[in-house]
Design a protein around this motif. Structure first.
Motif, PDB file in Angstrom:
ATOM      1  N   LEU A 154       0.833  -1.204   0.000  1.00 19.12           N
ATOM      2  CA  LEU A 154       0.000   0.000   0.000  1.00 19.12           C
ATOM      3  C   LEU A 154       0.867   1.253   0.000  1.00 19.12           C
ATOM      4  N   ALA A 155       1.911   1.242   0.846  1.00 20.82           N
ATOM      5  CA  ALA A 155       2.778   2.417   0.969  1.00 20.82           C
ATOM      6  C   ALA A 155       3.445   2.762  -0.352  1.00 20.82           C
ATOM      7  N   GLU A 156       3.708   1.758  -1.154  1.00 20.86           N
ATOM      8  CA  GLU A 156       4.346   2.005  -2.449  1.00 20.86           C
ATOM      9  C   GLU A 156       3.392   2.666  -3.443  1.00 20.86           C
ATOM     10  N   GLN A 157       2.074   2.658  -3.134  1.00 20.88           N
ATOM     11  CA  GLN A 157       1.091   3.256  -4.029  1.00 20.88           C
ATOM     12  C   GLN A 157       0.819   4.725  -3.699  1.00 20.88           C
ATOM     13  N   CYS A 158       1.446   5.229  -2.640  1.00 15.10           N
ATOM     14  CA  CYS A 158       1.236   6.634  -2.266  1.00 15.10           C
ATOM     15  C   CYS A 158       1.742   7.565  -3.369  1.00 15.10           C
ATOM     16  N   ARG A 159       1.142   8.733  -3.455  1.00 14.72           N
ATOM     17  CA  ARG A 159       1.503   9.687  -4.501  1.00 14.72           C
ATOM     18  C   ARG A 159       2.959  10.118  -4.370  1.00 14.72           C
ATOM     19  N   PHE A 160       3.403  10.357  -3.128  1.00 12.18           N
ATOM     20  CA  PHE A 160       4.760  10.833  -2.900  1.00 12.18           C
ATOM     21  C   PHE A 160       5.621   9.707  -2.328  1.00 12.18           C
ATOM     22  N   ALA A 161       6.837   9.603  -2.847  1.00 12.84           N
ATOM     23  CA  ALA A 161       7.740   8.534  -2.411  1.00 12.84           C
ATOM     24  C   ALA A 161       8.122   8.679  -0.944  1.00 12.84           C
ATOM     25  N   ASP A 162       8.130   9.930  -0.429  1.00 15.99           N
ATOM     26  CA  ASP A 162       8.499  10.154   0.967  1.00 15.99           C
ATOM     27  C   ASP A 162       7.275  10.377   1.847  1.00 15.99           C
ATOM     28  N   GLY A 207       4.637  10.353   4.582  1.00 13.92           N
ATOM     29  CA  GLY A 207       4.704   9.977   5.989  1.00 13.92           C
ATOM     30  C   GLY A 207       3.447   9.295   6.475  1.00 13.92           C
ATOM     31  N   HIS A 208       2.482   9.104   5.560  1.00 18.27           N
ATOM     32  CA  HIS A 208       1.229   8.400   5.859  1.00 18.27           C
ATOM     33  C   HIS A 208       0.436   9.106   6.953  1.00 18.27           C
ATOM     34  N   GLY A 209       0.445  10.429   6.859  1.00 17.48           N
ATOM     35  CA  GLY A 209      -0.339  11.235   7.786  1.00 17.48           C
ATOM     36  C   GLY A 209      -1.434  11.968   7.037  1.00 17.48           C
ATOM     37  N   SER A 210      -1.193  13.254   6.754  1.00 18.43           N
ATOM     38  CA  SER A 210      -2.209  14.074   6.069  1.00 18.43           C
ATOM     39  C   SER A 210      -1.829  14.380   4.621  1.00 18.43           C
ATOM     40  N   GLU A 211      -0.787  13.697   4.119  1.00 12.46           N
ATOM     41  CA  GLU A 211      -0.363  13.980   2.746  1.00 12.46           C
ATOM     42  C   GLU A 211      -1.446  13.584   1.741  1.00 12.46           C
ATOM     43  N   PRO A 212      -1.612  14.376   0.675  1.00 15.36           N
ATOM     44  CA  PRO A 212      -2.594  14.013  -0.360  1.00 15.36           C
ATOM     45  C   PRO A 212      -2.138  12.774  -1.108  1.00 15.36           C
ATOM     46  N   GLY A 213      -3.106  11.938  -1.490  1.00 17.07           N
ATOM     47  CA  GLY A 213      -2.784  10.750  -2.267  1.00 17.07           C
ATOM     48  C   GLY A 213      -2.128   9.649  -1.466  1.00 17.07           C
ATOM     49  N   CYS A 214      -2.342   9.657  -0.145  1.00 19.85           N
ATOM     50  CA  CYS A 214      -1.746   8.607   0.702  1.00 19.85           C
ATOM     51  C   CYS A 214      -2.610   7.352   0.626  1.00 19.85           C
ATOM     52  N   ALA A 215      -2.071   6.295   0.061  1.00 19.68           N
ATOM     53  CA  ALA A 215      -2.826   5.049  -0.097  1.00 19.68           C
ATOM     54  C   ALA A 215      -3.100   4.383   1.246  1.00 19.68           C
ATOM     55  N   VAL A 216      -2.197   4.575   2.196  1.00 19.93           N
ATOM     56  CA  VAL A 216      -2.396   3.978   3.520  1.00 19.93           C
ATOM     57  C   VAL A 216      -3.577   4.622   4.220  1.00 19.93           C
ATOM     58  N   SER A 233      12.449   5.057   9.009  1.00 18.10           N
ATOM     59  CA  SER A 233      12.505   4.957  10.468  1.00 18.10           C
ATOM     60  C   SER A 233      11.481   5.888  11.091  1.00 18.10           C
ATOM     61  N   LYS A 234      11.330   5.757  12.388  1.00 16.41           N
ATOM     62  CA  LYS A 234      10.394   6.607  13.112  1.00 16.41           C
ATOM     63  C   LYS A 234      10.794   8.080  12.987  1.00 16.41           C
ATOM     64  N   ARG A 235      12.112   8.329  13.085  1.00 16.29           N
ATOM     65  CA  ARG A 235      12.595   9.714  12.971  1.00 16.29           C
ATOM     66  C   ARG A 235      12.291  10.281  11.583  1.00 16.29           C
ATOM     67  N   GLU A 236      12.492   9.472  10.542  1.00 16.63           N
ATOM     68  CA  GLU A 236      12.223   9.924   9.193  1.00 16.63           C
ATOM     69  C   GLU A 236      10.743  10.220   8.992  1.00 16.63           C
ATOM     70  N   ARG A 237       9.868   9.412   9.608  1.00 16.31           N
ATOM     71  CA  ARG A 237       8.421   9.658   9.440  1.00 16.31           C
ATOM     72  C   ARG A 237       8.016  10.945  10.120  1.00 16.31           C
ATOM     73  N   GLU A 238       8.696  11.263  11.233  1.00 18.14           N
ATOM     74  CA  GLU A 238       8.328  12.454  11.976  1.00 18.14           C
ATOM     75  C   GLU A 238       8.905  13.713  11.308  1.00 18.14           C
ATOM     76  N   LEU A 285      -7.149   3.029   5.432  1.00 16.93           N
ATOM     77  CA  LEU A 285      -7.651   3.160   6.803  1.00 16.93           C
ATOM     78  C   LEU A 285      -9.060   3.748   6.797  1.00 16.93           C
ATOM     79  N   ASP A 286      -9.301   4.723   5.955  1.00 14.90           N
ATOM     80  CA  ASP A 286     -10.614   5.370   5.884  1.00 14.90           C
ATOM     81  C   ASP A 286     -11.695   4.411   5.386  1.00 14.90           C
ATOM     82  N   THR A 287     -11.343   3.548   4.447  1.00 13.99           N
ATOM     83  CA  THR A 287     -12.330   2.625   3.878  1.00 13.99           C
ATOM     84  C   THR A 287     -12.492   1.355   4.695  1.00 13.99           C
ATOM     85  N   GLY A 288     -11.580   1.150   5.650  1.00 13.35           N
ATOM     86  CA  GLY A 288     -11.638  -0.075   6.450  1.00 13.35           C
ATOM     87  C   GLY A 288     -10.881  -1.235   5.839  1.00 13.35           C
TER      88      GLY A 288
END
Length: 351
Positions: free
Chosen positions: A275-283, A285-294, A346-351, A298-301
């Motif tokens: 799923l993460a590989e399908q995100c719009r942006f390669a970096d 963070g799976h938070g509020s970024e547009p086009g986040c597949a993750v 890593s956690k630091r990179e996501r933050e 989560l929203d669709t269940g």
């Protein structure tokens, strides 16, 4: 006794090789380890042995010492002593408790890892995922056993929810550890020559299941606490038992801490990484970024929030352990860099 007869005898305790030791050595399997030494079985009889002096040297990697499940070459004497440890076809391990990094081998030369969890208050899908992650790369197949079926009214719901979280094809069996008829389906994992290790928290029913499979009260059992379904450590050390079915079962003490080694590949969560590989942006963070597949999953269940949180927790722990392992290996290699285990950010990179 001829070599053919000796090899056939060893087959019954899980030996897969075709050659026997030379120079007067004999082959045996480690059945148990105590402070006073080891218990070994050569397919014919049980006997005690001491480790060779080189296994007692200070600074030796504990993984190089004999552990339960190992096939070892033994020199006769008073007492017999273990000379070498044979090549291991599979290894189940975890990182030892404490701040110092050390890999602790749980069992070797096993075909199946039987992960036992109660359907009562002990039921914890996140812990089951942790066990399965530790099994990845071990060379053994994980099998999930859900005990106390007779005490659970919503077993079907719990089993269905667990099947949605685990990879397709992961064997899941709901059983009553006290009922021989209920445990008959486990015979497929304990055929002659097969070896399995039984893991799970205290009170899950490991010793009870062992007794049922053995047909006698071989292992001590105790009642669990009513408020959390946890039990006392009735099994105090790992021990390999030969079952009437012909298979070998390694019973283990309940493990309260299951630290990752840093070598896991997170294949258990391959769907999340896809799923993460399908995100719009390669970096992303799976938070509020547009086009986040993750986030869309989560929203669709499609992806449960609980499983996502457990993935993040295990991923971060794996990365921290991998960094510790890398630093340790670098010191051993005189400061030369080594290839880091693959993984997500890593956690630091996501933050």
């Amino acid at each position: 006794m001829s070599d053919v007869e000796t090899i056939e005898r060893l087959r019954h305790i899980g030996w897969r090789g075709d050659n026997l030791p030379v120079d007067g050595l004999r082959l045996a399997r480690v059945v148990a380890q105590h402070r006073a030494g080891y218990e070994l079985h050569d397919g014919h009889a049980l006997f005690g042995a001491q480790p060779d002096g080189r296994f007692l040297r200070r600074g030796i990697d504990p993984a190089e010492r004999p552990v339960v499940g190992d096939f070892v070459e033994v020199a006769d004497g008073t007492p017999p002593h273990i000379v070498t440890v044979g090549e291991r076809r599979s290894i189940l391990s975890r990182a030892a408790a404490g701040e110092r990094y050390e890999r602790q081998l749980i069992a070797t030369n096993i075909d199946y890892v039987l992960v036992l969890t109660g359907l009562d208050g002990d039921f914890n899908p996140a812990r089951i995922e942790r066990y399965l992650l530790l099994t990845e790369g071990s060379g053994a197949q994980p099998v999930v056993l859900l005990s106390k079926l007779d005490k659970c009214e919503d077993a079907a719901l719990k089993i269905a929810a667990l099947r949605e979280r685990l990879p397709q094809g992961t064997p899941i069996h709901a059983i009553n550890c006290k009922d021989p008829a209920s445990t008959q389906e486990l015979a497929r994992y304990l055929q002659p020559g097969d070896s399995a290790v039984l893991v799970g928290s205290s009170g899950a029913g490991k010793s009870t299941l062992t007794n049922t499979l053995f047909g006698t009260a071989t292992m001590a059992t105790a009642a669990v606490r009513s408020h959390d379904s946890r039990g006392r450590h009735t099994t105090t050390h790992r021990a390999l038992l030969q079952l009437p079915s012909g298979g070998c079962l390694i019973d283990t003490p309940g493990m309260r801490e299951l630290k990752l080694t840093g070598e896991e590949q997170l294949d258990l969560f391959a769907d999340i990484e896809a799923l993460a590989e399908q995100c719009r942006f390669a970096d992303c963070g799976h938070g509020s970024e547009p086009g986040c597949a993750v986030q869309m999953a989560l929203d669709t269940g499609e992806l449960s929030a609980e499983r996502w949180r457990n993935y993040l927790k295990l991923h971060d722990e794996r990365e921290e352990q991998a960094a510790t392992l890398e630093a340790r290996l670098r010191r051993q290699r005189g400061g030369r860099p080594i290839e880091a285990p693959r993984g997500h950010r890593s956690k630091r990179e996501r933050e």
